[in-house]
Write a protein that holds these residues in place. Structure first.
Motif, PDB file in Angstrom:
ATOM      1  N   SER A  36      -5.131   0.907   1.847  1.00  0.00           N
ATOM      2  CA  SER A  36      -5.472  -0.186   2.750  1.00  0.00           C
ATOM      3  C   SER A  36      -5.045  -1.550   2.232  1.00  0.00           C
ATOM      4  O   SER A  36      -4.616  -2.408   3.015  1.00  0.00           O
ATOM      5  CB  SER A  36      -6.980  -0.198   3.033  1.00  0.00           C
ATOM      6  OG  SER A  36      -7.707  -0.443   1.842  1.00  0.00           O
ATOM      7  N   ASP A  37      -5.152  -1.771   0.920  1.00  0.00           N
ATOM      8  CA  ASP A  37      -4.862  -3.108   0.407  1.00  0.00           C
ATOM      9  C   ASP A  37      -3.868  -3.138  -0.754  1.00  0.00           C
ATOM     10  O   ASP A  37      -3.558  -4.205  -1.272  1.00  0.00           O
ATOM     11  CB  ASP A  37      -6.150  -3.833   0.007  1.00  0.00           C
ATOM     12  CG  ASP A  37      -6.937  -3.110  -1.083  1.00  0.00           C
ATOM     13  OD1 ASP A  37      -6.379  -2.203  -1.741  1.00  0.00           O
ATOM     14  OD2 ASP A  37      -8.118  -3.453  -1.285  1.00  0.00           O
ATOM     15  N   PRO A  54       0.805  -1.235   0.000  1.00  0.00           N
ATOM     16  CA  PRO A  54       0.000   0.000   0.000  1.00  0.00           C
ATOM     17  C   PRO A  54       0.833   1.278   0.000  1.00  0.00           C
ATOM     18  O   PRO A  54       0.318   2.347  -0.319  1.00  0.00           O
ATOM     19  CB  PRO A  54      -0.817  -0.112   1.301  1.00  0.00           C
ATOM     20  CG  PRO A  54      -0.811  -1.560   1.651  1.00  0.00           C
ATOM     21  CD  PRO A  54       0.524  -2.061   1.201  1.00  0.00           C
ATOM     22  N   GLY A  55       2.109   1.167   0.338  1.00  0.00           N
ATOM     23  CA  GLY A  55       2.963   2.342   0.394  1.00  0.00           C
ATOM     24  C   GLY A  55       3.685   2.647  -0.900  1.00  0.00           C
ATOM     25  O   GLY A  55       4.447   3.621  -0.971  1.00  0.00           O
ATOM     26  N   ARG A  56       3.458   1.846  -1.932  1.00  0.00           N
ATOM     27  CA  ARG A  56       4.149   2.043  -3.206  1.00  0.00           C
ATOM     28  C   ARG A  56       3.195   2.563  -4.281  1.00  0.00           C
ATOM     29  O   ARG A  56       1.995   2.277  -4.239  1.00  0.00           O
ATOM     30  CB  ARG A  56       4.760   0.726  -3.683  1.00  0.00           C
ATOM     31  CG  ARG A  56       5.886   0.213  -2.806  1.00  0.00           C
ATOM     32  CD  ARG A  56       6.418  -1.093  -3.358  1.00  0.00           C
ATOM     33  NE  ARG A  56       7.555  -1.586  -2.593  1.00  0.00           N
ATOM     34  CZ  ARG A  56       8.171  -2.735  -2.830  1.00  0.00           C
ATOM     35  NH1 ARG A  56       7.719  -3.526  -3.798  1.00  0.00           N
ATOM     36  NH2 ARG A  56       9.206  -3.106  -2.102  1.00  0.00           N
ATOM     37  N   PRO A  57       3.695   3.292  -5.289  1.00  0.00           N
ATOM     38  CA  PRO A  57       2.851   3.707  -6.405  1.00  0.00           C
ATOM     39  C   PRO A  57       2.487   2.503  -7.260  1.00  0.00           C
ATOM     40  O   PRO A  57       3.143   1.450  -7.177  1.00  0.00           O
ATOM     41  CB  PRO A  57       3.738   4.695  -7.172  1.00  0.00           C
ATOM     42  CG  PRO A  57       5.133   4.289  -6.835  1.00  0.00           C
ATOM     43  CD  PRO A  57       5.085   3.782  -5.419  1.00  0.00           C
ATOM     44  N   PRO A  58       1.469   2.623  -8.093  1.00  0.00           N
ATOM     45  CA  PRO A  58       1.052   1.471  -8.911  1.00  0.00           C
ATOM     46  C   PRO A  58       2.169   0.855  -9.730  1.00  0.00           C
ATOM     47  O   PRO A  58       2.252  -0.374  -9.854  1.00  0.00           O
ATOM     48  CB  PRO A  58      -0.043   2.068  -9.801  1.00  0.00           C
ATOM     49  CG  PRO A  58      -0.621   3.179  -8.987  1.00  0.00           C
ATOM     50  CD  PRO A  58       0.550   3.769  -8.259  1.00  0.00           C
ATOM     51  N   GLY A  59       3.049   1.695 -10.280  1.00  0.00           N
ATOM     52  CA  GLY A  59       4.120   1.180 -11.124  1.00  0.00           C
ATOM     53  C   GLY A  59       5.177   0.396 -10.388  1.00  0.00           C
ATOM     54  O   GLY A  59       6.011  -0.271 -11.016  1.00  0.00           O
ATOM     55  N   SER A  60       5.167   0.441  -9.064  1.00  0.00           N
ATOM     56  CA  SER A  60       6.078  -0.390  -8.270  1.00  0.00           C
ATOM     57  C   SER A  60       5.442  -1.712  -7.888  1.00  0.00           C
ATOM     58  O   SER A  60       6.138  -2.705  -7.660  1.00  0.00           O
ATOM     59  CB  SER A  60       6.504   0.361  -7.000  1.00  0.00           C
ATOM     60  OG  SER A  60       7.285   1.491  -7.312  1.00  0.00           O
ATOM     61  N   VAL A  91     -12.790   1.526  -9.922  1.00  0.00           N
ATOM     62  CA  VAL A  91     -12.386   0.149 -10.235  1.00  0.00           C
ATOM     63  C   VAL A  91     -11.020  -0.089  -9.624  1.00  0.00           C
ATOM     64  O   VAL A  91     -10.100   0.715  -9.793  1.00  0.00           O
ATOM     65  CB  VAL A  91     -12.340  -0.101 -11.754  1.00  0.00           C
ATOM     66  CG1 VAL A  91     -11.856  -1.521 -12.044  1.00  0.00           C
ATOM     67  CG2 VAL A  91     -13.710   0.120 -12.380  1.00  0.00           C
ATOM     68  N   LYS A  92     -10.887  -1.216  -8.922  1.00  0.00           N
ATOM     69  CA  LYS A  92      -9.628  -1.575  -8.271  1.00  0.00           C
ATOM     70  C   LYS A  92      -9.063  -2.840  -8.923  1.00  0.00           C
ATOM     71  O   LYS A  92      -9.783  -3.833  -9.080  1.00  0.00           O
ATOM     72  CB  LYS A  92      -9.850  -1.800  -6.772  1.00  0.00           C
ATOM     73  CG  LYS A  92     -10.376  -0.580  -6.045  1.00  0.00           C
ATOM     74  CD  LYS A  92     -10.811  -0.891  -4.611  1.00  0.00           C
ATOM     75  CE  LYS A  92      -9.634  -1.274  -3.741  1.00  0.00           C
ATOM     76  NZ  LYS A  92     -10.056  -1.453  -2.317  1.00  0.00           N
TER      77      LYS A  92
END
Length: 262
Positions: A90-91, A42-48, A252-253
């Protein structure tokens, strides 16, 4: 020549095949296989958390017919947008938010927060898009996956859509010129719950798998000889063109995302 498989893997998905051709062909319910996603940070950006380098992100900002885009290299470097594209705290899911109003791409009536595959491919091999997603908010219906023309008219071949009532449907075009589509029911899910989907195109056969339910369709001959690419994201079919809003319309997740070309 050895098969080339390109995999963007954040989750390990159970790939379910299907047989038969023809619109609304045989439906199979396969034995349920768990689709297990790796732990997302949860602490990283999507690209990570995800390998997004093979995609370009389309946003509901910019101007009418000329929306803002984000390259795969920028996505991989950690791009986020506090309103439309970020990691769930959160997830760890990749969250794509589409407002009820925003700028549209040329030829579209609806804004989107959606990733398009950069490469195009022909239908001679096995081409699959797999994802684990949850549609947590949707006023009417949204598209979470597409097979789109990479040559010829710039129109979709098909769209996987989820409605506010939890219906999962395939919108299938009957001509490569667009505007003549039929909607076929696939299955239903609980709004807000995770589900697995696969879109596959091999030859003229389109296979749709959602949570183990498989349906196959035949691509119209007007698409023959064309190249295609996949799209994955949040393309709200009730959102309208105009100055972008920052309040969420549809959410959307994504918990897993895989491309396969073989």
């Amino acid at each position: 020549m050895a098969s080339l498989i390109s995999t963007l893997l954040i989750g390990m998905l159970t790939a379910c095949g299907g047989g038969g051709v023809g619109a609304e062909a045989n439906t199979q319910v396969l034995s349920s296989g768990a689709s297990t996603a790796q732990t997302l940070n949860p602490g990283r950006p999507p690209g990570s958390n995800f390998n997004l380098a093979p995609f370009t992100l389309q946003l509901p900002t910019g101007s009418s017919g000329n929306v803002d885009t984000v390259s795969g290299s920028s996505l991989a470097a950690g791009y986020t947008n506090q309103y439309y594209f970020y990691t769930d705290s959160s997830d760890g899911a990749l969250v794509m938010v589409d407002p009820t109003q925003g700028w549209t791409t040329s030829g579209s009536q609806h804004p989107r927060t959606e990733m398009r595959e950069n490469a195009t491919w022909n239908t001679s091999g096995k081409n699959k898009l797999n994802a684990t997603v949850a549609v947590t908010q949707v006023p009417s219906k949204t598209t979470v996956g597409q097979i789109f023309q990479g040559s010829g008219p710039s129109k979709p071949l098909c769209e996987l859509q989820v409605t506010s009532g939890g219906a999962v449907n395939l919108l299938l075009e009957n001509t490569n010129q667009g505007g003549n589509a039929q909607t076929y029911p696939i299955t239903s899910v609980s709004v807000g719950s995770r589900f697995n989907y696969e879109l596959s195109l091999t030859g003229a056969t389109i296979t749709v798998t959602v949570n183990g339910t498989v349906k196959t369709f035949t691509m119209d001959s007007s698409f023959n000889g064309e190249n295609f690419y996949f799209k994955a994201g949040n393309y709200d079919q009730s959102a309208v063109s105009g100055t972008p809003l920052t309040t969420p319309g549809t959410i959307v997740k994504f918990y897993a995302l895989t491309l396969t070309h073989q």
